[in-house]
Design a protein around this motif. Structure first.
Motif, PDB file in Angstrom:
ATOM      1  N   HIS A 361       0.870  -1.192   0.000  1.00  0.00           N
ATOM      2  CA  HIS A 361       0.000   0.000   0.000  1.00  0.00           C
ATOM      3  C   HIS A 361       0.898   1.231   0.000  1.00  0.00           C
ATOM      4  O   HIS A 361       2.094   1.136   0.300  1.00  0.00           O
ATOM      5  CB  HIS A 361      -0.973   0.019   1.192  1.00  0.00           C
ATOM      6  CG  HIS A 361      -0.344  -0.091   2.547  1.00  0.00           C
ATOM      7  ND1 HIS A 361      -1.059  -0.367   3.676  1.00  0.00           N
ATOM      8  CD2 HIS A 361       0.939   0.048   2.967  1.00  0.00           C
ATOM      9  CE1 HIS A 361      -0.254  -0.390   4.722  1.00  0.00           C
ATOM     10  NE2 HIS A 361       0.959  -0.139   4.319  1.00  0.00           N
ATOM     11  N   THR A 363       0.511   3.627   1.963  1.00  0.00           N
ATOM     12  CA  THR A 363       0.533   4.219   3.301  1.00  0.00           C
ATOM     13  C   THR A 363       1.984   4.338   3.769  1.00  0.00           C
ATOM     14  O   THR A 363       2.290   5.091   4.697  1.00  0.00           O
ATOM     15  CB  THR A 363      -0.358   3.393   4.253  1.00  0.00           C
ATOM     16  OG1 THR A 363      -1.535   2.999   3.535  1.00  0.00           O
ATOM     17  CG2 THR A 363      -0.787   4.202   5.452  1.00  0.00           C
ATOM     18  N   ARG A 392       0.460  -6.530  -4.658  1.00  0.00           N
ATOM     19  CA  ARG A 392       0.021  -7.548  -3.686  1.00  0.00           C
ATOM     20  C   ARG A 392       0.030  -8.921  -4.326  1.00  0.00           C
ATOM     21  O   ARG A 392      -0.394  -9.069  -5.469  1.00  0.00           O
ATOM     22  CB  ARG A 392      -1.400  -7.242  -3.196  1.00  0.00           C
ATOM     23  CG  ARG A 392      -1.414  -6.025  -2.314  1.00  0.00           C
ATOM     24  CD  ARG A 392      -2.742  -5.798  -1.671  1.00  0.00           C
ATOM     25  NE  ARG A 392      -2.735  -4.457  -1.105  1.00  0.00           N
ATOM     26  CZ  ARG A 392      -3.762  -3.874  -0.542  1.00  0.00           C
ATOM     27  NH1 ARG A 392      -4.905  -4.513  -0.461  1.00  0.00           N
ATOM     28  NH2 ARG A 392      -3.663  -2.653  -0.055  1.00  0.00           N
ATOM     29  N   GLY A 470      -9.726   5.589   7.827  1.00  0.00           N
ATOM     30  CA  GLY A 470      -9.871   5.676   9.277  1.00  0.00           C
ATOM     31  C   GLY A 470      -9.124   6.863   9.837  1.00  0.00           C
ATOM     32  O   GLY A 470      -8.591   7.691   9.102  1.00  0.00           O
ATOM     33  N   PHE A 472      -5.968   7.771  12.192  1.00  0.00           N
ATOM     34  CA  PHE A 472      -4.754   7.096  12.690  1.00  0.00           C
ATOM     35  C   PHE A 472      -4.731   7.054  14.215  1.00  0.00           C
ATOM     36  O   PHE A 472      -5.079   8.030  14.894  1.00  0.00           O
ATOM     37  CB  PHE A 472      -3.493   7.800  12.171  1.00  0.00           C
ATOM     38  CG  PHE A 472      -3.141   7.453  10.740  1.00  0.00           C
ATOM     39  CD1 PHE A 472      -3.294   6.150  10.255  1.00  0.00           C
ATOM     40  CD2 PHE A 472      -2.640   8.427   9.881  1.00  0.00           C
ATOM     41  CE1 PHE A 472      -2.945   5.832   8.940  1.00  0.00           C
ATOM     42  CE2 PHE A 472      -2.300   8.117   8.565  1.00  0.00           C
ATOM     43  CZ  PHE A 472      -2.453   6.817   8.099  1.00  0.00           C
TER      44      PHE A 472
HETATM   45  N1  LIG Z   1      -3.533   1.007   3.742  1.00  0.00           N
HETATM   46  C1  LIG Z   1      -4.931   0.735   3.661  1.00  0.00           C
HETATM   47  C2  LIG Z   1      -5.719   1.969   3.347  1.00  0.00           C
HETATM   48  C3  LIG Z   1      -5.728   2.934   4.481  1.00  0.00           C
HETATM   49  C4  LIG Z   1      -4.834   3.984   4.492  1.00  0.00           C
HETATM   50  C5  LIG Z   1      -4.836   4.872   5.539  1.00  0.00           C
HETATM   51  C6  LIG Z   1      -5.743   4.694   6.556  1.00  0.00           C
HETATM   52  C7  LIG Z   1      -6.629   3.659   6.563  1.00  0.00           C
HETATM   53  C8  LIG Z   1      -6.610   2.769   5.519  1.00  0.00           C
HETATM   54  C9  LIG Z   1      -5.162  -0.304   2.548  1.00  0.00           C
HETATM   55  O1  LIG Z   1      -4.302  -0.503   1.747  1.00  0.00           O
HETATM   56  O2  LIG Z   1      -6.208  -0.892   2.473  1.00  0.00           O
END
Ligand SMILES: N[C@@H](Cc1ccccc1)C(=O)O
Length: 526
Positions: A361, A363, A392, A470, A472
């Motif tokens: 991801h 993130t 993935r 969401g 954090f």
């Molecule tokens: N990283 C999560 C997405 C996400 C990012 C930031 C906060 C919450 C959720 C995903 O790939 O599904």
């Protein structure tokens, strides 16, 4: 009567007692078919030819079909090998016969699936028998392939193969059908009369060329007689231009096109920039530390095992991680944060955190930016986004690919609530005409509360998961040195596209099976 040279050529090649196709006229006049089509339409307007149209169905073998013309159909090869091995008397082991047949890979499956169907014999419990009465020379499909070997887009009624066999070859992917419009021209009575009287060729020019524009018509008759010497105009001044027929069929050109996924990615970026966001950027291969540990993802989380991620073999580990941050993240994992903190109380291994993998991801970009590593310490309010690839180790299916684009984003501010999160999504998706977002409570180790987002598929009406989001958690933000609220999300760009354009299989737009017609014809709206 005077006519442009192409029209004269077409008239001379056409007949009054028989319709002649544009292709035949092109061959007879040595002109390109588009030019002949244009001339035919002009002549029709002049009442000199009658034009008729019909749709011809043509057939041609595919590459696979052509291969079988030379090598033989796989089931026939299997039968021949089975006979050779004596399977007409007693059942013989399949492995032996396949080995002897020389069939490999997909051809084996093709042979097996057609063998019994065509009565060549029986395959049972790993053994094969061959029916001694079967006759490969009477194999309708094999004979049809031979008959079609030289038929390159031959009209379907000109080939000597029955329609049932054509259909079965098509089902097997050995034959392609095409439709083409055939135009035919027949001379009218008027044309015959004019031709007898004699038609002169008018020198007309169909196209302005650079040469025409730059040439000097130095010695035109007019200049001679007036004795004024060379004129300073180009040759184009004197020529007669052919009239354009804007209704004539033109050759179809498939120009290049920006892929709808790329176009939508750009549109998403524009939308987010319009909403006050700045763009993040960072490595596709990153340390598990940034991808997982900074997100308070326990090191024994199932998503961190080898089958869910693409680990890097060379190099296997990142060189540098900020030591202070590593300490704080380790402490948060072990003990949690704050006076009442609860950590995972499980071992935390820095070597594990240094391992490199393709990010699952984006993130990982958010953790890098929030930590101050990328653009220094950030003071609220801040808004950041990225539209980037993630990877993935999933199973491919209509809604999953091994790589896809995530729309990552976060907002940092003093006080944020779930209403801010929902409102942001509603505003964002409404820019793409999607007004019916639904939210479902969810769990992420790094957000509390968490929500999955769903939209309704425009044609199937099914709910499609389009993102995850969401606010954090403290356990994530404190080690990163952030002491205000951060709401965040990861949305799937391909799923947004599904809702916008209504396709049902992600593979329609991506990869080797993609639907080129869809990609060429999808209208992009801004
Ligand atoms: N990283 C999560 C997405 C996400 C990012 C930031 C906060 C919450 C959720 C995903 O790939 O599904």
């Amino acid at each position: 009567m005077q006519l442009p040279s192409q029209q004269v050529a077409v008239l001379e090649a056409a007949r009054a007692d028989e319709a002649t196709s544009v292709d035949a006229l092109a061959a007879a006049t040595d002109l390109p078919p588009e030019t002949v089509t244009g001339a035919v339409f002009e002549l029709e307007t002049e009442g000199l030819v009658a034009v008729s149209e019909r749709v011809d169905e043509t057939v041609a073998l595919t590459d696979e079909g052509r291969d079988y013309v030379t090598e033989g159909l796989p089931e026939v090869r299997l039968y021949e090998a089975a006979l050779e091995a004596g399977a007409d008397a007693d059942p013989v082991s399949m492995g032996r016969v396949i080995g002897a047949s020389g069939l490999e890979g997909g051809a084996v499956d093709i042979a097996l699936s057609n063998y019994a169907r065509k009565g060549y014999g029986v395959i049972d419990s790993g053994e094969i028998t061959a029916d001694p009465d079967a006759d490969p020379d009477a194999d309708a499909e094999a004979n049809a392939l031979a008959a079609l070997a030289d038929a390159d887009d031959a009209p379907v009624d000109s080939v000597d193969v029955d329609s049932e066999t054509l259909a079965s070859l098509e089902r097997r992917g050995l034959l392609d059908r095409h439709e083409s419009t055939v135009r035919e021209a027949t001379l009218t009575e008027r044309a015959v009369t004019e031709l007898m009287a004699g038609i002169e060729t008018a020198e007309t020019v169909g196209q302005v060329t650079p040469e025409l524009l730059t040439s000097w018509a130095k010695q035109s008759f007019a200049d001679h007689s007036s004795g004024q010497g060379p004129r300073e105009d180009g040759e184009w001044e004197d020529v007669e231009f052919a009239e354009y027929n804007v209704e004539a069929d033109a050759e179809q050109f498939e120009g290049g096109n920006v892929h709808i996924l790329r176009q939508t990615a750009e549109r998403v970026k524009d939308t987010l920039v319009g909403m006050g966001f700045q763009e993040m950027d960072g490595p596709h291969v990153d340390a598990d530390f940034w991808i997982n540990d900074c997100l308070f993802m326990p090191q024994d989380h199932p998503a961190r095992t080898h089958w869910d991620r693409f680990a890097l073999e060379n190099p296997t580990h990142i060189d540098d991680l900020p030591a202070d941050l590593v300490d704080r993240v380790e402490r948060a994992h072990k003990d949690g944060v704050g006076p009442d903190g609860e950590g995972y109380h499980s071992p935390w291994d820095e070597d594990f955190a240094r391992a490199l993998a393709l990010r699952g991801h984006t993130t990982s970009l958010s953790t890098r930016y929030l930590s101050g590593e990328e653009v220094g310490e950030l003071e609220p309010p801040q808004r950041y986004f990225s539209v980037e690839k993630v990877y993935r180790n999933d199973t491919l299916d209509p809604t999953h690919l091994l790589e896809f684009f995530q729309i990552e984003g976060w907002v940092m501010a003093e006080d944020l609530s779930v209403r801010d999160l929902m409102g942001t999504f509603e505003e964002f998706y409404s820019q793409f005409g999607i007004e019916d977002i639904q939210f479902k409570p969810h769990y992420n180790p790094y957000t509390e509360p968490s929500f999955e987002l769903f939209g309704t598929h425009p044609t199937t009406g099914e709910l499609v998961e389009i993102g995850n989001s969401g606010i954090f958690r403290e356990e994530m933000l404190e080690p990163l040195g952030v002491d205000c609220d951060v709401m965040a999300w990861g949305l799937a760009l391909e799923r947004l596209l599904m809702l916008m354009y209504g396709f049902e299989d992600i593979r329609d737009i991506h990869g080797t099976l993609c639907d080129l017609e869809l990609l060429r014809n999808t209208e992009v709206t801004y």
